[in-house]
Structures are given as structure tokens and as C-alpha cells.
Design a protein around this motif. Structure first.
Motif, short mmCIF file in Angstrom:
data_model
loop_
_atom_site.label_atom_id
_atom_site.label_comp_id
_atom_site.label_asym_id
_atom_site.label_seq_id
_atom_site.Cartn_x
_atom_site.Cartn_y
_atom_site.Cartn_z
N ASN A 207 0.82 -1.21 0.00
CA ASN A 207 0.00 0.00 0.00
C ASN A 207 0.86 1.27 0.00
O ASN A 207 0.75 2.13 0.87
CB ASN A 207 -0.98 0.00 1.17
CG ASN A 207 -2.16 0.93 0.92
OD1 ASN A 207 -2.42 1.31 -0.21
ND2 ASN A 207 -2.85 1.30 1.98
N ILE A 208 1.74 1.33 -1.02
CA ILE A 208 2.62 2.48 -1.19
C ILE A 208 2.36 3.08 -2.58
O ILE A 208 2.40 2.37 -3.58
CB ILE A 208 4.11 2.09 -1.05
CG1 ILE A 208 4.38 1.58 0.36
CG2 ILE A 208 5.01 3.28 -1.39
CD1 ILE A 208 5.78 1.03 0.55
N LEU A 209 2.10 4.38 -2.60
CA LEU A 209 1.87 5.10 -3.84
C LEU A 209 3.06 6.02 -4.09
O LEU A 209 3.49 6.74 -3.18
CB LEU A 209 0.59 5.94 -3.74
CG LEU A 209 0.24 6.80 -4.95
CD1 LEU A 209 -0.11 5.94 -6.16
CD2 LEU A 209 -0.92 7.74 -4.61
N ILE A 210 3.60 5.99 -5.32
CA ILE A 210 4.71 6.85 -5.69
C ILE A 210 4.29 7.68 -6.90
O ILE A 210 3.90 7.13 -7.93
CB ILE A 210 5.98 6.06 -6.02
CG1 ILE A 210 6.42 5.24 -4.81
CG2 ILE A 210 7.10 7.00 -6.47
CD1 ILE A 210 7.56 4.28 -5.08
N LEU A 211 4.34 8.99 -6.74
CA LEU A 211 4.06 9.92 -7.83
C LEU A 211 5.38 10.56 -8.25
O LEU A 211 6.08 11.13 -7.41
CB LEU A 211 3.09 11.01 -7.39
CG LEU A 211 1.76 10.57 -6.80
CD1 LEU A 211 0.96 11.79 -6.33
CD2 LEU A 211 0.96 9.76 -7.80
N THR A 212 5.73 10.44 -9.52
CA THR A 212 6.91 11.10 -10.04
C THR A 212 6.44 12.34 -10.79
O THR A 212 5.54 12.26 -11.63
CB THR A 212 7.71 10.17 -10.98
OG1 THR A 212 8.02 8.96 -10.27
CG2 THR A 212 8.99 10.84 -11.45
N LEU A 213 7.05 13.47 -10.47
CA LEU A 213 6.63 14.75 -11.04
C LEU A 213 7.54 15.16 -12.21
O LEU A 213 8.52 14.50 -12.50
CB LEU A 213 6.61 15.83 -9.96
CG LEU A 213 5.78 15.48 -8.71
CD1 LEU A 213 5.84 16.62 -7.70
CD2 LEU A 213 4.35 15.15 -9.07
N ASP A 214 7.19 16.27 -12.84
CA ASP A 214 7.80 16.69 -14.09
C ASP A 214 9.29 17.01 -14.03
O ASP A 214 9.98 16.89 -15.03
CB ASP A 214 7.03 17.88 -14.69
CG ASP A 214 6.84 19.02 -13.72
OD1 ASP A 214 6.87 18.79 -12.50
OD2 ASP A 214 6.65 20.15 -14.18
N ASP A 215 9.81 17.40 -12.90
CA ASP A 215 11.24 17.71 -12.80
C ASP A 215 11.98 16.63 -12.01
O ASP A 215 13.03 16.88 -11.45
CB ASP A 215 11.44 19.09 -12.17
CG ASP A 215 12.80 19.68 -12.49
OD1 ASP A 215 13.42 19.28 -13.50
OD2 ASP A 215 13.27 20.55 -11.72
#
Length: 172
Positions: free
Chosen positions: A82-90
């Protein structure tokens, strides 16, 4: 102008500042949204319209309100842990443990709850090396939100509130 007039003008100006500050602070409440399960977000990420915006963690702005803009470029969800990873634009990365309550509105994405959030980024304008990697860590201990950072900690005035969404990405 006499002293009384100056005081009255000052009170009016302070009232206006407080009013507009409250409007900015309440921007994350009561928005029209769609609830999406986290595993569906990962699978259907390319099909879900998500606008970018300014980051807010439990009510604490990253930078000044509406002063920066980030877009989600990749979503990973580890259903087992139950781990969410969001990678952003930079290349910034937001890792959330036990997130729940994902809602996407016209100009805002919210994750209502999480046990912990780790936000990592490289110093802007610098090379993306290990020595330029910075972090902010937010941990919900059940009573309050514990905050830690290695980015100018002595100058940080952090106000986190459990009643606020764990993560908000607020668009312009």
C-alpha cells in the motif's frame, strides 16, 4: 490625517488581508471531484486527466501558495505494501504509505489520508546529484503531523493540520 484615521485604515487593511488569506487557505475544501481507487489510477494514468499545480501536504504549502507548478508524469502503486509513488515533471518524487481517499477535481487532486509522505527533490537550478537531493517528511502519528526536512530547517515555519488532506495538488 489624524491618528484615529490611520488606525481605522490599518484595521480595514488587516481585515482585508485576513479575508483573502482565508480564501486561499480554504481553496482545498469543498471541491467537485471524482473518487478513483489508487490501483485504477496507476493502470489508467494516461487516460485520467490530472492537471498540475502547487503542492500542499496536510495544509503545509511547498513554497509559497500558488508559487510553483508540478505535473504528475508517472504513477506507481504497490498494492501489497500500500505504497503510492508519484513522479513529477522535474524528477521530484512523492512517496505515500497507506494513502486513501483519492479524489480528482477540475483543478485539484487530493489524497485525504496517509500514514507518511516523503517528498524528495533536487535543488532547483542545480545538477541532479545525490548531494543536491533534499527531502520533506510528514508522518501522521495519530495525534499530529510530525515534520522533518534537510532543506533550510532553521528557517521553516511549518503548520500541518490532520484535518487537511494529506496531499493536495492545487491547479491555477
Amino acid at each position: 490625517m489624524n491618528l484615529m484615521t490611520i488606525i481605522i485604515i490599518g484595521i480595514i487593511l488587516l481585515g482585508l488581508i485576513a479575508f483573502f488569506a482565508t480564501k486561499v487557505e480554504n481553496k482545498t475544501t469543498n471541491f467537485q471531484s471524482v473518487k478513483i481507487p489508487l490501483d485504477i489510477l496507476e493502470k489508467e494514468f494516461g487516460k485520467v486527466e490530472i492537471n498540475g499545480g502547487t503542492l500542499r501536504f496536510w495544509g503545509n504549502w511547498f513554497g509559497k501558495p500558488m508559487d510553483n507548478y508540478h505535473e504528475i508524469k508517472n504513477v506507481e502503486f504497490d498494492k501489497t505494501n500500500n505504497i503510492l509513488i508519484l513522479t513529477l515533471d522535474d524528477g521530484e518524487k512523492i512517496t505515500m504509505w497507506n494513502p486513501s481517499g483519492l479524489e480528482i477535481g477540475q483543478k485539484e487532486l487530493q489524497i485525504k489520508k496517509a500514514d507518511k509522505i516523503l517528498f524528495e527533490w533536487h535543488l532547483y537550478g542545480e545538477n541532479k546529484t545525490g548531494e543536491n537531493l533534499r527531502f520533506e517528511s510528514y508522518k501522521n502519528n495519530g495525534i499530529s503531523i510530525e515534520f522533518a526536512t534537510d532543506f533550510m530547517p532553521e528557517k521553516r515555519n511549518v503548520e500541518c493540520h490532520k484535518s487537511e488532506p494529506a496531499l493536495s495538488i492545487i491547479g491555477y
